[in-house]
Write a protein that holds these residues in place. Structure first.
Motif, short mmCIF file in Angstrom:
data_model
loop_
_atom_site.label_atom_id
_atom_site.label_comp_id
_atom_site.label_asym_id
_atom_site.label_seq_id
_atom_site.Cartn_x
_atom_site.Cartn_y
_atom_site.Cartn_z
N ILE A 207 17.26 22.14 37.72
CA ILE A 207 16.57 22.08 36.42
C ILE A 207 16.82 23.35 35.62
CG2 ILE A 207 14.29 22.01 35.32
CD1 ILE A 207 13.39 20.31 37.79
N ARG A 208 16.78 24.49 36.28
CA ARG A 208 16.86 25.78 35.61
C ARG A 208 18.29 26.21 35.31
NH1 ARG A 208 14.42 30.05 39.34
NH2 ARG A 208 16.45 29.74 40.33
N ASP A 209 19.19 25.98 36.31
CA ASP A 209 20.55 26.54 36.22
C ASP A 209 21.65 25.49 36.10
OD1 ASP A 209 19.27 29.02 36.68
OD2 ASP A 209 19.43 28.72 38.84
N GLY A 210 21.27 24.23 36.24
CA GLY A 210 22.28 23.19 36.13
C GLY A 210 22.88 22.76 37.44
N LYS A 211 22.65 23.54 38.51
CA LYS A 211 23.16 23.15 39.83
C LYS A 211 22.39 23.92 40.90
CE LYS A 211 26.82 26.67 39.90
NZ LYS A 211 28.27 26.92 40.05
N PRO A 212 22.30 23.37 42.11
CA PRO A 212 21.61 24.07 43.20
C PRO A 212 22.51 25.12 43.83
CG PRO A 212 22.39 21.95 43.97
CD PRO A 212 22.74 22.01 42.51
#
Length: 341
Positions: free
Chosen positions: A297-302
């Motif tokens: 959600i925050r960075d676009g990828k885990p």
């Protein structure tokens, strides 16, 4: 009261009554050999067990010995029923938000629940044996209740009276296998291997005022690879109480004594759109998947990986004096040598 099950070479182990401080234990074969026997005959044997428990706590129990968590199986090494809910809807909301999916409003009103495998639970100190780390190995810190006989159609108001014991849970999940299984439309199976439960199961009164509204109002502590990972309060953001979960499970069937009902991953919203790690001053998480959702959600990828071989997880809950209530689940992920593809 507090109960444990020692390994003794049989499938269901030996029932032990454990002192409140988890220092002493005593077998009670004249009353019950196993915890399942206690649950089957609760009304007949609970008073006798309470007398033993009182003697144990006062130091007067005959044949008492030092309690050893290393000898413990899960309190019920196998059970007639293991149904796991998802009472912390914040956790579900994060899952869907991470993949840009709307969450149906019904999720806030009708509990999610699946029926897990209950024939082969792991002991609280047993290794988590897996053939491959590519399956996305994850822990899930939860709480569970054990019921007596619950009649079909029981109301939520009455369901709480059927809760006899509480435990902690590591509901091991294989995240890499979940999407394909759910895509088939029949739910979890291979993606939900054996779960582990705390060494000790306790009666709700042992929690005092921390057990209210059929919720446990204490932090669940997760330590991942010897580092604090989560400490969310299990009483906060629990959309569905255990009474509601038991009533949900019993809507169309009777539940037999010894049925285990899980809470799902303990998760706190923390007053933000997404949770905050302990390093960032928050209460952290009870599974790796949740921090990966937040990273997405925050960075676009885990960026946080799932568990690897030799990784360790410890789950525990402490009382207000810092004393362990249930003992700890301590597990290590190891390579399973017997797998045949």
């Amino acid at each position: 009261m507090k109960f444990a099950t020692y390994r003794n070479g049989t499938r269901d182990g030996q029932l032990m009554v454990v002192s409140r401080d988890l220092r002493k234990a005593v077998a009670v074969p004249a009353i019950a050999a196993t915890l399942q026997e206690v649950l089957d005959d609760w009304d007949d044997v609970s008073a006798q067990l309470q007398a033993v428990y009182d003697q144990l706590n006062s130091g007067q129990a005959v044949d008492a010995e030092d309690f050893n968590e290393q000898l413990c199986e899960s309190p019920l090494p196998r059970a007639y029923q293991w149904a796991d809910g998802s009472a912390y809807v914040n956790h579900v909301e994060l899952v869907r938000k991470a993949r840009n999916a709307e969450m149906p409003p019904s999720f806030w009103e009708d509990p999610l629940m699946y029926q897990g495998g209950s024939d082969d639970f792991l002991g609280p100190k047993d290794d988590i044996e897996m053939a491959s780390t590519e399956w996305g190995i994850d822990f899930e810190g939860e709480i569970a209740v054990i019921t007596d006989d619950v009649p079909m159609g029981v109301s939520e108001a009455e369901a709480g009276d059927h809760i006899r014991l509480l435990m902690l849970v590591n509901d091991v999940s294989l995240r890499g296998l979940i999407p394909n299984e759910l895509g088939k439309g029949f739910g979890f199976f291979q993606s939900k291997p054996s779960s582990a439960f705390s060494p000790v199961a306790v009666t709700p009164d042992e929690l005092g005022d921390k057990w209210r509204e059929h919720k446990v109002h204490l932090p669940l502590l997760s330590t991942y690879n010897q580092k604090p990972f989560g400490k969310p309060n299990a009483g906060e953001d629990m959309t569905f109480s255990f009474a509601r979960l038991v009533a949900h499970a019993a809507k169309t069937r009777h539940l037999g004594a010894g049925a285990i009902i899980g809470s799902g991953t303990v998760s706190n919203k923390q007053g933000t759109d997404h949770g905050t790690s302990i390093d960032e001053g928050g209460v952290g998480y009870s599974c790796i998947a949740e921090i990966r959702m937040i990273e997405t959600i925050r960075d676009g990828k885990p960026t946080t990986a799932f568990m690897n071989f030799d990784d360790t997880i410890k789950l525990e809950m402490l009382d207000e004096n810092g004393e362990s209530i249930f003992g700890s689940i301590d597990q290590r992920v190891v390579k399973y040598a017997g797998y045949q593809s």
